[in-house]
Design a protein around this motif. Structure first.
Motif, PDB file in Angstrom:
ATOM      1  N   TRP A  30     -22.857 -22.077 -17.662  1.00 51.52           N
ATOM      2  CA  TRP A  30     -23.506 -22.891 -16.771  1.00 51.52           C
ATOM      3  C   TRP A  30     -24.883 -22.305 -16.010  1.00 51.52           C
ATOM      4  CZ3 TRP A  30     -24.647 -23.983 -11.692  1.00 51.52           C
ATOM      5  CH2 TRP A  30     -25.281 -25.280 -11.476  1.00 51.52           C
ATOM      6  N   GLU A 193     -25.080 -38.037 -10.618  1.00 51.63           N
ATOM      7  CA  GLU A 193     -24.206 -37.184 -11.482  1.00 51.63           C
ATOM      8  C   GLU A 193     -23.402 -36.301 -10.311  1.00 51.63           C
ATOM      9  OE1 GLU A 193     -22.681 -35.363 -14.304  1.00 51.63           O
ATOM     10  OE2 GLU A 193     -23.922 -36.886 -15.019  1.00 51.63           O
ATOM     11  N   GLY A 232     -18.085 -30.340 -17.424  1.00 50.57           N
ATOM     12  CA  GLY A 232     -18.944 -30.736 -18.429  1.00 50.57           C
ATOM     13  C   GLY A 232     -19.906 -31.806 -17.716  1.00 50.57           C
ATOM     14  N   GLU A 233     -19.864 -32.523 -16.761  1.00 49.69           N
ATOM     15  CA  GLU A 233     -20.626 -33.386 -16.158  1.00 49.69           C
ATOM     16  C   GLU A 233     -21.552 -32.346 -15.361  1.00 49.69           C
ATOM     17  OE1 GLU A 233     -21.076 -36.731 -16.244  1.00 49.69           O
ATOM     18  OE2 GLU A 233     -19.325 -36.513 -17.763  1.00 49.69           O
ATOM     19  N   SER A 234     -21.396 -31.281 -15.148  1.00 51.40           N
ATOM     20  CA  SER A 234     -22.372 -30.266 -14.313  1.00 51.40           C
ATOM     21  C   SER A 234     -23.400 -29.990 -15.181  1.00 51.40           C
ATOM     22  CB  SER A 234     -21.738 -29.089 -13.656  1.00 51.40           C
ATOM     23  OG  SER A 234     -20.945 -28.399 -14.688  1.00 51.40           O
ATOM     24  N   PHE A 235     -22.943 -29.712 -16.681  1.00 56.70           N
ATOM     25  CA  PHE A 235     -23.876 -29.331 -17.686  1.00 56.70           C
ATOM     26  C   PHE A 235     -25.115 -30.361 -17.774  1.00 56.70           C
ATOM     27  CE2 PHE A 235     -20.558 -26.688 -18.900  1.00 56.70           C
ATOM     28  CZ  PHE A 235     -21.301 -25.413 -19.233  1.00 56.70           C
ATOM     29  N   PHE A 236     -24.894 -31.781 -17.423  1.00 55.68           N
ATOM     30  CA  PHE A 236     -25.957 -32.592 -17.677  1.00 55.68           C
ATOM     31  C   PHE A 236     -26.851 -32.483 -16.608  1.00 55.68           C
ATOM     32  CE2 PHE A 236     -22.446 -34.499 -20.132  1.00 55.68           C
ATOM     33  CZ  PHE A 236     -23.032 -34.832 -21.231  1.00 55.68           C
ATOM     34  N   ASN A 246     -27.525 -27.564 -23.279  1.00 56.50           N
ATOM     35  CA  ASN A 246     -26.586 -28.022 -22.100  1.00 56.50           C
ATOM     36  C   ASN A 246     -25.939 -29.570 -22.572  1.00 56.50           C
ATOM     37  OD1 ASN A 246     -29.217 -29.215 -22.448  1.00 56.50           O
ATOM     38  ND2 ASN A 246     -29.449 -29.534 -20.372  1.00 56.50           N
ATOM     39  N   GLY A 250     -21.892 -30.064 -22.542  1.00 54.30           N
ATOM     40  CA  GLY A 250     -21.325 -31.048 -21.589  1.00 54.30           C
ATOM     41  C   GLY A 250     -20.663 -32.089 -22.535  1.00 54.30           C
ATOM     42  N   LYS A 254     -16.679 -32.775 -22.371  1.00 52.53           N
ATOM     43  CA  LYS A 254     -16.206 -34.118 -22.071  1.00 52.53           C
ATOM     44  C   LYS A 254     -14.864 -34.294 -23.015  1.00 52.53           C
ATOM     45  CE  LYS A 254     -17.269 -38.812 -22.769  1.00 52.53           C
ATOM     46  NZ  LYS A 254     -18.446 -39.719 -23.279  1.00 52.53           N
TER      47      LYS A 254
END
Length: 850
Positions: A30, A193, A232-236, A246, A250, A254
């Protein structure tokens, strides 16, 4: 642990390790994506296919989570698992709608747009994190009623899906825009997010905390799932287009998160219940195996009976006891194991018992019997237990064959009332018969007579040929007397060479004398035993009721007086009692006077007979034996002066002197480094005077400074059963003081083995009468062996007295007797002789077996 378990644990460890590695790589990856501006890694025309594949995979996994959680095997049906399943049904639907609304896909109901696709994504993420929070916060709340609760939750979930889906499809602008094509996430999108990530991290912390507090079981897959989902959500949050790295990473995280979540749900909803079922199955098999072992090796026969009275199981011991094969009994009525005469009654009792079953231990009901296949009856003892089965109350009966015990008890009862040597009634039984005869005579104005028969010159047989030959003469004499009696009359052996005949019915003096003459005649004939001939006769004294006495004790005494007068008449004579015969009483009075003088003039002496351990031949103690040497009459037997001392009360000071003297000897041996126990005989009179014996023993122990366990007290079986409550109290206090307690002359009284459990005893001494024919009478040997085994079952040391032959010793050794005493080893010795014996050696060659 089986190989399968080991293999599964290894696979589980690998899977968890992979998840941990992915989680560890997430943070640096990340950070790299934030610092570096990496362009598209997948061509645009392939991105739609990649996105569709990864989203479709996530939808399938979410659907699997719903299916597994919905159809879980746990009968308690935790509410959290059902809620998680319903939540991920919504996630699957929202993710599917997100996929169908994505750019490059055909329009889904309404025109596809970036806002519409992102809203479905947002609702999927919020629903997922909400379901996870519910799952970790209440993992074991049980549904109140399984089916209605499940479908209520499912209905609510479907309504929410329709409502959210309708709003998103037809009113996508109801919420602010989440994503802009030129700038990436909007402020609202970033906040949403961040909220999702924060909720996921919260779920992770809650799960870890509840696991640490042991409020839920440890679930590493669940924790990894939440962590991977948050990563995974942090990559968005990294700005860029969907096809950039990214977004790809992500989506991969997920998918991984969903896989581990599915594994967690599978473990909780499927694997754990299956494991519990397997564990329960193993426990049932283990219990069944233990039950089979117990049935196979139980000492008693066991039978299980169902509500209808049919046999459902038996063990091998029951087959052997009753002679039936298992196939003949299972399914048959239990009454076939009972005597025919009792079957109908037993059916009624059994049905009543099954209505209100209560556990019943052994020995509750006497006189029970079973019926062998060959028709003979078996005396049994039965314990009952019950439990509730599928078809009603099942009763389990534990059946013990008490044939041997009954034979033993009958034999002991017979020995308690009969002479061991001759088989004739003994003093106690004759006393009962005499009492009954006198009661009958009073009621019907009749009468009875006692004949005291004493063999003349019998001592010469014992002295010249030994006790064994004397015993054979006594047996022959008993048979001759018995054959000479009329029907209805009886004879008893009172001890030694003395017999008593009870003649029933009122008889004229001449008729009674004629009966005496009839008894005398065969006794005058020679006793031929092998090559030897013995000529003995008898002196007979007669006393009649009611002419000569009004009670049994006086009648016996008067017959004894008449017998002594017959001896004074020159022996081989018959003498009828008359009032002038007071010689016996006078002699007793003289003896009491001499006994008083003997105590004052220290004519009494204490001898000690050693007691040897059978196992190693060591001296384990001595019995104190009182001896009286009169200056004019010489040695006077204890059999003569002890009864006089007991009758006159002189036994109390006499015993006190014996205790003092024994304590002095114990002190001497202790000072020489030879501490050895001395046992003293105590009469029943001591126990009738509450606490007197205890105070005397405590005073003697303290004044001489000896160890209490070096002083032993012996009480006869008859005294033990007399005033039993007071005896028990005194015995317990003596044992608490440390004194060694023994029961003497066991087997000659009326005590039962069960009553022995009431008394705090250390040693059981088998009466010397059991030794007479031990080596050539298998029944006597079996009885002695049985006595020893039964005594050991009560945790009592067993001692045999009057051991005079090597054959007797060998039988006692094989029967596991602990201690022996008798002339085979040593006669009674003086204290000085015993000191030499102790100082020289503690064993005897005769005990070595050589």
């Amino acid at each position: 642990m089986t190989r399968t378990d080991e293999r599964e644990n290894k696979i589980r460890s690998i899977i968890l390790s992979v998840g941990c590695i992915c989680a560890a790589l997430g943070v640096p990856l990340w950070a790299v994506l934030i610092v570096m501006d990496i362009g598209p890694v997948i061509p645009s025309h392939f991105y739609v296919a990649f996105h569709a594949a990864i989203e479709l995979f996530s939808v399938v996994v979410a659907a699997c989570i719903f299916i597994v959680g919905w159809h879980m095997l746990d009968v308690s049906r935790p509410r959290a698992s059902v809620l998680l399943a319903c939540g991920f049904l919504a996630v699957a639907m929202f993710d599917a709608a997100h996929l169908l609304s994505s750019q490059g896909m055909p329009d889904f109901i309404t025109a596809n747009s970036l806002q519409k696709s992102n809203l479905f994504w947002l609702f999927a993420r919020v629903t997922a994190v909400a379901a996870l929070l519910v799952y970790v916060l209440s993992p074991r709340q049980v549904l109140t009623s399984s089916r209605p609760s499940r479908y209520r939750y499912l209905t609510v979930t479907l309504i929410l899906i329709v409502m959210v889906g309708g709003l998103t499809l037809f009113y996508p602008r109801i919420l602010p825009s989440l994503f802009a094509v030129d700038t990436g996430f909007t402020v609202f999108g970033i906040l949403m997010e961040l909220l999702v990530v924060a909720l996921m991290l919260t779920a992770l912390l809650v799960t870890w905390n509840r696991t640490r507090q042991k409020m839920v079981q440890r679930q590493p897959s669940l924790m990894l799932s939440v962590l991977l989902m948050a990563i995974g959500e942090s990559f968005f949050l990294v700005n860029g287009y969907g096809q950039e790295l990214n977004a790809v990473v992500g989506h991969v995280y997920k998918a991984l998160a969903f896989i581990y979540l599915y594994r967690a749900v599978f473990m909780d909803s499927v694997r754990l219940p299956v494991d519990r079922l397997l564990e329960a199955h193993r426990a049932v098999k283990s219990y069944a195996r233990q039950n089979d072992e117990l049935l196979a090796h139980a000492p008693d026969a066991i039978v299980g009976v169902n509500q209808r009275g049919q046999i459902v199981f038996i063990n091998h011991q029951l087959e052997e006891m009753f002679g039936y094969h298992r196939n003949e009994l299972v399914g048959a009525p239990v009454e076939m194991l009972l005597p025919i005469s009792t079957r109908e009654r037993h059916t009624q009792l059994r049905e009543g018992y099954q209505l209100s079953p209560v556990g019943r231990p052994m020995s509750t009901t006497k006189g029970l019997a079973g019926r062998h296949k060959d028709g003979r009856e078996i005396p049994v003892d039965i314990a009952l237990g019950s439990h509730e089965a599928e078809n009603g109350t099942q009763v389990t009966a534990f059946i013990r064959d008490v044939s041997d015990r009954q034979r033993m008890e009958n034999e002991m009862r017979h020995r308690a009332t009969h002479d061991v040597l001759t088989g004739l009634p003994n003093r106690a039984l004759m006393q009962d018969r005499l009492d009954l005869a006198m009661i009958h005579a009073r009621r019907y104005h009749g009468g009875c007579a006692l004949l005291m028969v004493d063999l003349d010159n019998f001592k010469e047989v014992n002295d010249g040929w030994g006790h064994s030959m004397g015993d054979r003469v006594l047996v022959m004499a008993a048979k001759r007397i018995t054959r000479a009696l009329r029907e209805g009359d009886s004879v008893a052996r009172f001890g030694g060479d003395e017999f008593v005949v009870l003649v029933t019915g009122r008889q004229a003096p001449e008729a009674v004398k004629a009966i005496a003459d009839k008894i005398m005649t065969p006794l005058k004939n020679a006793f031929i035993i092998g090559p030897q001939q013995f000529h003995i006769s008898a002196s007979i004294g007669i006393a009649c009721f009611p002419q000569h006495a009004q009670d049994a004790e006086t009648l016996l005494s008067n017959a004894d007086i008449a017998m002594y007068r017959a001896k004074l008449m020159g022996r081989s004579a018959v003498c009828m009692f008359d009032e002038s015969m007071g010689l016996h009483q006078q002699e007793s009075q003289k003896l009491r006077t001499w006994l008083n003088e003997a105590m004052l003039e220290r004519q009494m002496q204490l001898y000690y007979q050693p007691q040897y351990s059978v196992s190693d031949g060591a001296i384990v103690g001595f019995e104190a034996l009182l001896r009286w040497h009169h200056p004019d009459l010489g040695w006077i037997s204890p059999d003569v002066f002890i009864p006089v001392a007991e009758a006159s009360g002189l036994i109390m000071p006499l015993t006190d002197w014996v205790l003092e003297t024994a304590a002095e000897q114990i002190r001497i041996w202790s000072d020489l480094g030879l501490p050895t126990r001395i046992s003293v005989n105590v009469s029943a009179l001591h126990f009738r005077q509450h606490n007197v014996l205890l105070a005397t023993v405590r005073k003697i122990v303290q004044s001489h400074g000896i160890q209490p366990n070096l002083l032993g007290l012996e009480i006869t079986e008859t005294a033990l059963m007399d005033e039993s409550d007071m005896v028990v109290s005194t015995l317990r206090q003596l044992v608490a003081l440390g004194v060694h307690m023994s029961i003497d002359d066991f087997g000659t009284g009326y005590s039962s083995l069960a009553s022995l459990q009431l008394f705090p005893l250390h040693t059981l001494k088998i009466d010397g009468s059991f030794m007479h024919d031990l080596h050539d009478n298998t029944r006597s040997a079996a009885l002695v062996s049985g006595l020893i085994n039964l005594a050991k079952s009560l945790d009592l040391e067993v001692m045999a007295e009057c051991v005079e032959t090597a054959e007797q010793l060998e039988i006692l050794r094989l029967s596991r007797c602990d201690v022996i005493q008798g002339w085979l080893m040593n006669p009674a010795l003086t204290g000085a002789e015993c000191t030499v014996l102790l100082a020289g050696t503690h064993d005897v060659e005769k005990l070595s077996g050589d």
